[in-house]
Design a protein around this motif. Sequence first.
Motif, mmCIF file in Angstrom:
data_model
loop_
_atom_site.group_PDB
_atom_site.id
_atom_site.type_symbol
_atom_site.label_atom_id
_atom_site.label_comp_id
_atom_site.label_asym_id
_atom_site.label_seq_id
_atom_site.Cartn_x
_atom_site.Cartn_y
_atom_site.Cartn_z
ATOM 1 N N LYS A 26 0.814 -1.210 -0.081
ATOM 2 C CA LYS A 26 0.025 -0.046 0.019
ATOM 3 C C LYS A 26 0.869 1.204 -0.151
ATOM 4 C CE LYS A 26 -4.225 -2.039 2.194
ATOM 5 N NZ LYS A 26 -5.088 -1.935 3.433
ATOM 6 N N VAL A 27 1.976 1.361 0.707
ATOM 7 C CA VAL A 27 2.886 2.315 0.620
ATOM 8 C C VAL A 27 3.605 2.717 -0.812
ATOM 9 C CG1 VAL A 27 5.179 3.178 1.653
ATOM 10 C CG2 VAL A 27 3.537 2.198 3.178
ATOM 11 N N LEU A 32 3.409 5.750 -5.996
ATOM 12 C CA LEU A 32 2.952 5.731 -7.269
ATOM 13 C C LEU A 32 1.853 6.825 -7.640
ATOM 14 C CD1 LEU A 32 3.870 1.963 -8.023
ATOM 15 C CD2 LEU A 32 5.342 3.859 -8.630
ATOM 16 N N LEU A 33 0.762 6.519 -6.822
ATOM 17 C CA LEU A 33 -0.322 7.526 -7.210
ATOM 18 C C LEU A 33 -0.021 9.039 -6.936
ATOM 19 C CD1 LEU A 33 -3.269 5.381 -5.265
ATOM 20 C CD2 LEU A 33 -2.611 5.543 -7.670
ATOM 21 N N PHE A 34 1.044 9.200 -5.890
ATOM 22 C CA PHE A 34 1.388 10.673 -5.826
ATOM 23 C C PHE A 34 2.183 11.216 -7.311
ATOM 24 C CE2 PHE A 34 4.876 13.407 -5.006
ATOM 25 C CZ PHE A 34 4.290 14.603 -4.557
ATOM 26 N N VAL A 67 4.875 5.715 -15.109
ATOM 27 C CA VAL A 67 5.284 4.940 -13.750
ATOM 28 C C VAL A 67 4.279 4.534 -12.756
ATOM 29 C CG1 VAL A 67 7.086 5.097 -12.072
ATOM 30 C CG2 VAL A 67 7.721 5.896 -14.118
ATOM 31 N N SER A 68 3.251 5.844 -12.640
ATOM 32 C CA SER A 68 2.255 5.356 -11.600
ATOM 33 C C SER A 68 1.204 4.180 -12.151
ATOM 34 C CB SER A 68 1.454 6.789 -11.706
ATOM 35 O OG SER A 68 0.634 6.884 -12.953
ATOM 36 N N TRP A 69 1.270 3.949 -13.346
ATOM 37 C CA TRP A 69 0.702 2.573 -13.658
ATOM 38 C C TRP A 69 1.227 1.414 -13.146
ATOM 39 C CZ3 TRP A 69 0.790 4.521 -19.628
ATOM 40 C CH2 TRP A 69 -0.019 5.639 -19.646
ATOM 41 N N VAL A 70 2.617 1.508 -12.548
ATOM 42 C CA VAL A 70 3.101 0.159 -11.845
ATOM 43 C C VAL A 70 2.041 -0.008 -10.652
ATOM 44 C CG1 VAL A 70 4.782 -0.733 -10.550
ATOM 45 C CG2 VAL A 70 5.283 0.892 -12.364
ATOM 46 N N ALA A 71 1.270 0.779 -10.144
ATOM 47 C CA ALA A 71 0.303 0.651 -9.004
ATOM 48 C C ALA A 71 -0.657 -0.290 -9.461
ATOM 49 C CB ALA A 71 0.000 1.863 -8.334
ATOM 50 N N ILE A 72 -1.155 -0.242 -10.713
ATOM 51 C CA ILE A 72 -2.409 -0.797 -10.997
ATOM 52 C C ILE A 72 -2.536 -2.209 -10.690
ATOM 53 C CG2 ILE A 72 -3.941 -1.634 -13.218
ATOM 54 C CD1 ILE A 72 -2.937 0.799 -14.673
ATOM 55 N N PRO A 73 -1.770 -3.297 -11.052
ATOM 56 C CA PRO A 73 -1.605 -4.674 -10.342
ATOM 57 C C PRO A 73 -1.606 -4.692 -9.012
ATOM 58 C CG PRO A 73 0.407 -4.203 -11.380
ATOM 59 C CD PRO A 73 -0.434 -3.086 -11.718
ATOM 60 N N ILE A 74 -0.957 -3.814 -8.389
ATOM 61 C CA ILE A 74 -0.696 -3.699 -6.911
ATOM 62 C C ILE A 74 -2.172 -3.569 -6.247
ATOM 63 C CG2 ILE A 74 0.108 -2.703 -4.748
ATOM 64 C CD1 ILE A 74 2.605 -2.122 -6.537
ATOM 65 N N TYR A 75 -2.967 -2.677 -6.498
ATOM 66 C CA TYR A 75 -4.301 -2.368 -6.003
ATOM 67 C C TYR A 75 -5.272 -3.184 -6.681
ATOM 68 C CZ TYR A 75 -2.838 2.096 -3.892
ATOM 69 O OH TYR A 75 -2.243 2.721 -2.928
ATOM 70 N N TYR A 242 -5.638 8.661 -0.349
ATOM 71 C CA TYR A 242 -5.491 9.074 -1.694
ATOM 72 C C TYR A 242 -6.388 10.445 -1.660
ATOM 73 C CZ TYR A 242 -6.863 9.045 -6.664
ATOM 74 O OH TYR A 242 -7.387 9.278 -7.842
ATOM 75 N N PRO A 243 -7.533 10.614 -1.117
ATOM 76 C CA PRO A 243 -8.143 11.927 -1.309
ATOM 77 C C PRO A 243 -7.476 13.010 -0.746
ATOM 78 C CG PRO A 243 -9.284 10.472 0.328
ATOM 79 C CD PRO A 243 -8.279 9.730 -0.313
ATOM 80 N N PHE A 244 -6.717 12.736 0.289
ATOM 81 C CA PHE A 244 -6.030 13.985 0.873
ATOM 82 C C PHE A 244 -4.770 14.190 0.135
ATOM 83 C CE2 PHE A 244 -2.342 15.348 3.458
ATOM 84 C CZ PHE A 244 -3.064 16.648 4.074
ATOM 85 N N MET A 245 -4.314 13.492 -0.498
ATOM 86 C CA MET A 245 -2.931 13.649 -1.552
ATOM 87 C C MET A 245 -3.450 14.184 -2.886
ATOM 88 S SD MET A 245 -0.616 10.869 -3.057
ATOM 89 C CE MET A 245 -1.969 9.766 -3.637
ATOM 90 N N MET A 246 -4.834 14.030 -3.316
ATOM 91 C CA MET A 246 -5.289 14.331 -4.534
ATOM 92 C C MET A 246 -5.727 16.043 -4.110
ATOM 93 S SD MET A 246 -4.868 12.520 -6.842
ATOM 94 C CE MET A 246 -6.021 12.680 -8.199
#
Length: 255
Positions: A26-27, A32-34, A67-75, A242-246
């Motif tokens: 999750k970290v 990656l979402l950031f 690079v953020s798309w690396v998170a897709i399979p993780i989530y 996620y919402p806080f970061m966005m």
Amino acid sequence: MVDEYTRYLEEKGRRKHRGLSRFKLKVIGDVLLFLSAASVTLMPMLLGAPTAENMGSLTVSVLCEAVSWVAIPIYAWLLYTGFDHTSSWLRYGVQLLVLALVSEVPYDMVTFGSFFDMRSQNPVFGLVIALIVLVLLEVLQDYGKGLRITLSIVVVLVGLLWDWLFRIGQSQAMLNIGMVTLGMALIFYYLHARENTMMLTAALLGAVCFITPGIGVAFLHYRNDEVGYRHPWTKWAFYAVYPFMMLVCGLVAVR
């Protein structure tokens, strides 16, 4: 012989603890979402508007998004394991839906610089759609084989159609994150009992989706399937990240 077997079990336990727990995954996913949020907010502030006349900024922004798309399979994996272990699909779905609704305004602020825009919806809605599809597929297991297969195909196609119509996570017209998330979740659902086949299939799907999602599968290969945290509030903290970061990045975008 007993001593050798004992040592084998101890070594197996040590290897398990050395892997990536759900907490660590999750970290990694949040970092990656950031990058995705930063690609359209912070990077233009630092490097200028990403235009054809400013190729440096454009290249960095596109790379951050990719690079953020690396998170897709993780989530997608976290969603599948949540679906598999939860005591209530309804409660789990409501939690994700609330998170998606709360995240939508910050997502629009980051992506479009406005408080409301229907051109694309945030990726959490992709998790909601994938969960609905998984639940329906599980319900269909009680049906006869022919009817189950037919209805399962219909359910998957409808899920993909929802992702496409609502342009889930498709902020830069390159990759529909919702469709890839659903594809990964389906792979994990159907192939979870065959680890190597599951990882290879997910990696192939990631490779044809601009390569970087396939890298995320490599992270999953080193998972240890442990929770990785002791305090119940940690789970809710991750929901809020996620919402806080966005929102923070969104306030930068709409200044």
